[in-house]
Design an enzyme around this catalytic site. Structure first.
Site, PDB file in Angstrom:
ATOM      1  N   LYS A  52      11.170  10.535  15.988  1.00 46.55           N
ATOM      2  CA  LYS A  52      10.700  11.816  16.800  1.00 46.55           C
ATOM      3  C   LYS A  52      11.497  12.851  16.459  1.00 46.55           C
ATOM      4  O   LYS A  52      10.903  13.997  16.257  1.00 46.55           O
ATOM      5  CB  LYS A  52      11.442  11.541  18.314  1.00 46.55           C
ATOM      6  CG  LYS A  52      10.422  10.633  19.217  1.00 46.55           C
ATOM      7  CD  LYS A  52      11.184   9.927  20.480  1.00 46.55           C
ATOM      8  CE  LYS A  52      10.264   8.670  21.181  1.00 46.55           C
ATOM      9  NZ  LYS A  52      10.588   8.140  22.270  1.00 46.55           N
ATOM     10  N   GLN A  96      15.633   8.313  25.802  1.00 40.51           N
ATOM     11  CA  GLN A  96      14.945   7.323  25.234  1.00 40.51           C
ATOM     12  C   GLN A  96      15.200   5.908  26.192  1.00 40.51           C
ATOM     13  O   GLN A  96      16.571   5.748  26.639  1.00 40.51           O
ATOM     14  CB  GLN A  96      15.423   6.969  23.802  1.00 40.51           C
ATOM     15  CG  GLN A  96      14.948   5.657  23.157  1.00 40.51           C
ATOM     16  CD  GLN A  96      13.731   6.096  22.802  1.00 40.51           C
ATOM     17  OE1 GLN A  96      12.975   7.108  22.776  1.00 40.51           O
ATOM     18  NE2 GLN A  96      12.739   5.029  22.624  1.00 40.51           N
ATOM     19  N   ASP A 119       7.567  13.139  28.429  1.00 42.42           N
ATOM     20  CA  ASP A 119       7.262  11.616  28.321  1.00 42.42           C
ATOM     21  C   ASP A 119       6.244  11.311  29.504  1.00 42.42           C
ATOM     22  O   ASP A 119       5.560  10.357  29.289  1.00 42.42           O
ATOM     23  CB  ASP A 119       8.582  10.802  28.449  1.00 42.42           C
ATOM     24  CG  ASP A 119       9.203  10.384  27.479  1.00 42.42           C
ATOM     25  OD1 ASP A 119       8.203   9.935  26.430  1.00 42.42           O
ATOM     26  OD2 ASP A 119      10.325   9.852  27.268  1.00 42.42           O
TER      27      ASP A 119
HETATM   28  N1  GUN Z   1      11.150   3.357  25.010  1.00 39.30           N
HETATM   29  C1  GUN Z   1       9.930   2.756  24.775  1.00 39.30           C
HETATM   30  N2  GUN Z   1       8.757   3.545  24.765  1.00 39.30           N
HETATM   31  C2  GUN Z   1       9.369   4.922  25.094  1.00 39.30           C
HETATM   32  C3  GUN Z   1       8.797   6.013  25.227  1.00 39.30           C
HETATM   33  O1  GUN Z   1       7.462   6.437  25.141  1.00 39.30           O
HETATM   34  N3  GUN Z   1       9.618   6.995  25.847  1.00 39.30           N
HETATM   35  C4  GUN Z   1      10.934   6.919  25.950  1.00 39.30           C
HETATM   36  N4  GUN Z   1      11.693   7.843  26.513  1.00 39.30           N
HETATM   37  N5  GUN Z   1      11.272   5.704  25.843  1.00 39.30           N
HETATM   38  C5  GUN Z   1      10.575   4.822  25.316  1.00 39.30           C
END
Ligand code: GUN
Length: 280
Positions: A52, A96, A119
């Site tokens: 990211k 996350q 998200d």
């Molecule tokens: N953990 C697994 N996929 C995601 C996601 O798309 N966003 C976040 N914040 N955590 C995750």
């Protein structure tokens, strides 16, 4: 022989488009940062977080990394989120998942201001999707819509079966396909005659979370198959929820693992961040 839907290529195209947009926005004085919070050091999460940050650097937006120790309390995390909510330069906040067991994910998701919820997990964002209002959409399902559209796969009027009902993928995926005028069925662990149901699908979206579960008996000749799963098999090789070599000869188009859905998630996260910067 199926067309292979190249998520790596399509995600790169999207990131190139976003890079251009970011430089135009900069020229108008519109900038902003994405705050990425990780609690603990889950290795898979660390990889996602690094990807990211790299994507932010590529498209030209700032990323602020908060790597908090495993023992961080829920209160401390909520306080950080509140500070970031108040910070005018922070346009996106991402925590996350998964979080350590002592922190309630729902409380954390709810604490993020919906206009910074890149998200798309906040109940307000999800509610907006349900009733067709503006809001951030969960990145993996949004990425799958882009894969289909950019591969010139028609969605309107098609029968779509989504296997999986998670808040992050299955449910928003179904709503997005409905918004694109597909006729949608959601299947899950209690669904009767799953192979028969899946064989009715023109577009089969598999987010079942079980390695190589879906074989030829689940797929209609000429169907489009989207594989959301990502696992490591006994030989430590990456694989999806679909038995690729068995399904590929039947399908008209299919996503590979890796290089299908995976790269799209981050591209759509970047898209949400750019949208947030644009809206100011
Ligand atoms: N953990 C697994 N996929 C995601 C996601 O798309 N966003 C976040 N914040 N955590 C995750």
């Amino acid at each position: 022989m199926a067309a292979i839907i190249d998520g790596k290529k399509i995600s790169q195209e999207i990131k190139e488009e976003l890079k251009e947009k970011v430089s135009l926005l900069k020229a108008q004085g519109k900038t902003g940062a994405l705050a990425v919070i990780q609690v603990g050091a889950d290795p898979a999460s660390s990889v996602y977080v690094r990807n990211k940050k790299n994507a932010c650097a590529f498209i030209g937006i700032e990323s602020l990394a908060y790597e908090l120790p495993e023992e961080t309390s829920e209160e401390e995390l909520l306080r950080l989120i509140e500070d970031l909510n108040q910070d005018g330069q922070v346009k996106g906040i991402l925590v996350q998942l998964p979080l350590p067991a002592h922190i309630c994910e729902d409380n954390v998701i709810k604490a993020i201001r919906p206009d910074k919820d890149v998200d798309g997990f906040h109940p307000q964002s999800v509610g907006a999707l349900v009733i067709g209002q503006k809001g951030f959409v969960s990145c993996t399902p949004a990425g799958i819509i882009q894969l289909l559209k950019r591969s010139q796969i028609e969605i309107a009027g098609k029968r779509c079966v989504v296997i999986g009902r998670s808040n992050i993928v299955g449910k928003p995926m179904s709503l997005l396909m409905l918004r694109e005028h597909a006729t949608v069925t959601i299947a899950h662990s209690k669904t009767k005659d799953l192979p028969g149901l899946c064989r009715s699908a023109d577009i089969l979206i598999v987010a079942i979370g079980k390695p190589r579960f879906i074989g030829a008996e689940y797929v209609k000749e000429g169907a489009v198959v989207i594989d959301v799963g990502i696992h490591r098999d006994a030989d430590n090789k990456l694989c999806g929820d679909v038995k690729f070599e068995e399904v590929e000869p039947i399908a008209s188009a299919i996503t590979p693992v890796p290089g299908g859905v995976g790269p799209m998630t981050i591209a759509m996260l970047m898209n949400n961040c750019v949208q947030s910067i644009e809206e100011g």
